[in-house]
Write a protein that holds these residues in place. Structure first.
Motif, PDB file in Angstrom:
ATOM      1  N   ILE A  42      21.776   5.692   3.557  1.00  0.00           N
ATOM      2  CA  ILE A  42      21.567   5.684   1.959  1.00  0.00           C
ATOM      3  C   ILE A  42      20.526   4.675   1.642  1.00  0.00           C
ATOM      4  O   ILE A  42      21.147   3.743   1.629  1.00  0.00           O
ATOM      5  N   PRO A  43      19.466   5.009   1.011  1.00  0.00           N
ATOM      6  CA  PRO A  43      18.566   3.920   0.512  1.00  0.00           C
ATOM      7  C   PRO A  43      19.177   3.315  -0.632  1.00  0.00           C
ATOM      8  O   PRO A  43      19.559   4.104  -1.539  1.00  0.00           O
ATOM      9  N   ILE A  44      19.291   1.989  -0.525  1.00  0.00           N
ATOM     10  CA  ILE A  44      19.855   1.288  -1.576  1.00  0.00           C
ATOM     11  C   ILE A  44      18.732   0.548  -2.495  1.00  0.00           C
ATOM     12  O   ILE A  44      18.812   0.831  -3.659  1.00  0.00           O
ATOM     13  N   ILE A  45      18.125  -0.233  -1.881  1.00  0.00           N
ATOM     14  CA  ILE A  45      17.354  -1.312  -2.404  1.00  0.00           C
ATOM     15  C   ILE A  45      15.968  -1.309  -2.021  1.00  0.00           C
ATOM     16  O   ILE A  45      15.603  -1.319  -0.766  1.00  0.00           O
ATOM     17  N   PRO A  46      15.016  -0.920  -2.829  1.00  0.00           N
ATOM     18  CA  PRO A  46      13.497  -0.821  -2.463  1.00  0.00           C
ATOM     19  C   PRO A  46      13.103  -2.289  -2.264  1.00  0.00           C
ATOM     20  O   PRO A  46      13.250  -3.080  -3.247  1.00  0.00           O
ATOM     21  N   ILE A  47      12.203  -2.459  -1.370  1.00  0.00           N
ATOM     22  CA  ILE A  47      11.819  -3.918  -1.061  1.00  0.00           C
ATOM     23  C   ILE A  47      10.395  -3.956  -1.066  1.00  0.00           C
ATOM     24  O   ILE A  47       9.805  -4.958  -0.907  1.00  0.00           O
ATOM     25  N   GLY A  48       9.634  -2.643  -1.238  1.00  0.00           N
ATOM     26  CA  GLY A  48       8.196  -3.105  -1.220  1.00  0.00           C
ATOM     27  C   GLY A  48       7.481  -1.717  -0.714  1.00  0.00           C
ATOM     28  O   GLY A  48       7.965  -0.598  -0.557  1.00  0.00           O
ATOM     29  N   ARG A  49       6.186  -1.613  -0.845  1.00  0.00           N
ATOM     30  CA  ARG A  49       5.337  -0.473  -0.347  1.00  0.00           C
ATOM     31  C   ARG A  49       4.620  -1.006   0.843  1.00  0.00           C
ATOM     32  O   ARG A  49       4.213  -2.124   1.252  1.00  0.00           O
ATOM     33  N   LYS A  50       4.127   0.170   1.595  1.00  0.00           N
ATOM     34  CA  LYS A  50       3.347   0.093   2.607  1.00  0.00           C
ATOM     35  C   LYS A  50       2.300   1.240   2.499  1.00  0.00           C
ATOM     36  O   LYS A  50       2.654   2.260   2.276  1.00  0.00           O
ATOM     37  N   TYR A  51       1.074   0.736   3.325  1.00  0.00           N
ATOM     38  CA  TYR A  51      -0.059   1.815   3.184  1.00  0.00           C
ATOM     39  C   TYR A  51      -0.420   2.027   4.697  1.00  0.00           C
ATOM     40  O   TYR A  51      -0.486   1.165   5.383  1.00  0.00           O
ATOM     41  N   SER A  52      -0.999   3.191   5.051  1.00  0.00           N
ATOM     42  CA  SER A  52      -1.447   3.656   6.145  1.00  0.00           C
ATOM     43  C   SER A  52      -2.934   4.316   5.772  1.00  0.00           C
ATOM     44  O   SER A  52      -2.866   5.151   4.916  1.00  0.00           O
ATOM     45  N   LYS A  79      -4.329   0.417  -2.339  1.00  0.00           N
ATOM     46  CA  LYS A  79      -3.647   0.192  -3.367  1.00  0.00           C
ATOM     47  C   LYS A  79      -4.127   0.849  -4.866  1.00  0.00           C
ATOM     48  O   LYS A  79      -3.202   1.234  -5.501  1.00  0.00           O
ATOM     49  N   GLU A  80      -5.182   1.318  -4.831  1.00  0.00           N
ATOM     50  CA  GLU A  80      -5.809   2.027  -5.999  1.00  0.00           C
ATOM     51  C   GLU A  80      -4.886   3.738  -5.873  1.00  0.00           C
ATOM     52  O   GLU A  80      -4.302   4.066  -6.840  1.00  0.00           O
ATOM     53  N   VAL A  81      -4.772   4.119  -4.462  1.00  0.00           N
ATOM     54  CA  VAL A  81      -4.172   5.374  -4.519  1.00  0.00           C
ATOM     55  C   VAL A  81      -2.573   5.210  -4.771  1.00  0.00           C
ATOM     56  O   VAL A  81      -1.793   6.189  -5.462  1.00  0.00           O
ATOM     57  N   GLY A  82      -2.144   4.132  -4.267  1.00  0.00           N
ATOM     58  CA  GLY A  82      -0.692   3.734  -4.629  1.00  0.00           C
ATOM     59  C   GLY A  82      -0.287   3.650  -6.095  1.00  0.00           C
ATOM     60  O   GLY A  82       0.863   3.615  -6.656  1.00  0.00           O
TER      61      GLY A  82
END
Length: 85
Positions: A42-52, A79-82
């Motif tokens: 179960i996802p608990i803590i968000p730790i960041g974003r990744k891009y591809s 990052k603009e898309v994000g």
């Protein structure tokens, strides 16, 4: 006690955008992922974003992360898309 913990990444957005590649405008598929620390799957803590980013014209694939580097101009586009998601 037995705890099952780990990292998970979930796709939160995807967009196709035209980018300048060697003087040509080509399509690039950009995906935005969110990283989570999971406990018992179960996802608990968000730790960041990744891009591809994938550029089919030249068959290039870049992903930013711990072990991979993405060129700065592509990272700015991602990052603009994000910011939309």
């Amino acid at each position: 006690m037995l705890f099952i913990a780990g990292n998970t990444k979930k796709l939160i957005g995807q967009e196709t955008r035209k980018i300048n590649k060697n003087g040509f405008l080509v399509n690039a598929e950009i995906k935005v992922f969110r990283n989570f620390i999971t406990l018992f799957f179960i996802p608990i803590i968000p730790i960041g974003r990744k891009y591809s980013i994938y550029i089919p014209h030249s068959d290039e694939y870049y992903e930013n992360g711990t072990f991979s580097k993405m060129p700065a101009e592509y990272l700015e586009i991602c990052k603009e898309v994000g910011r939309k998601f």
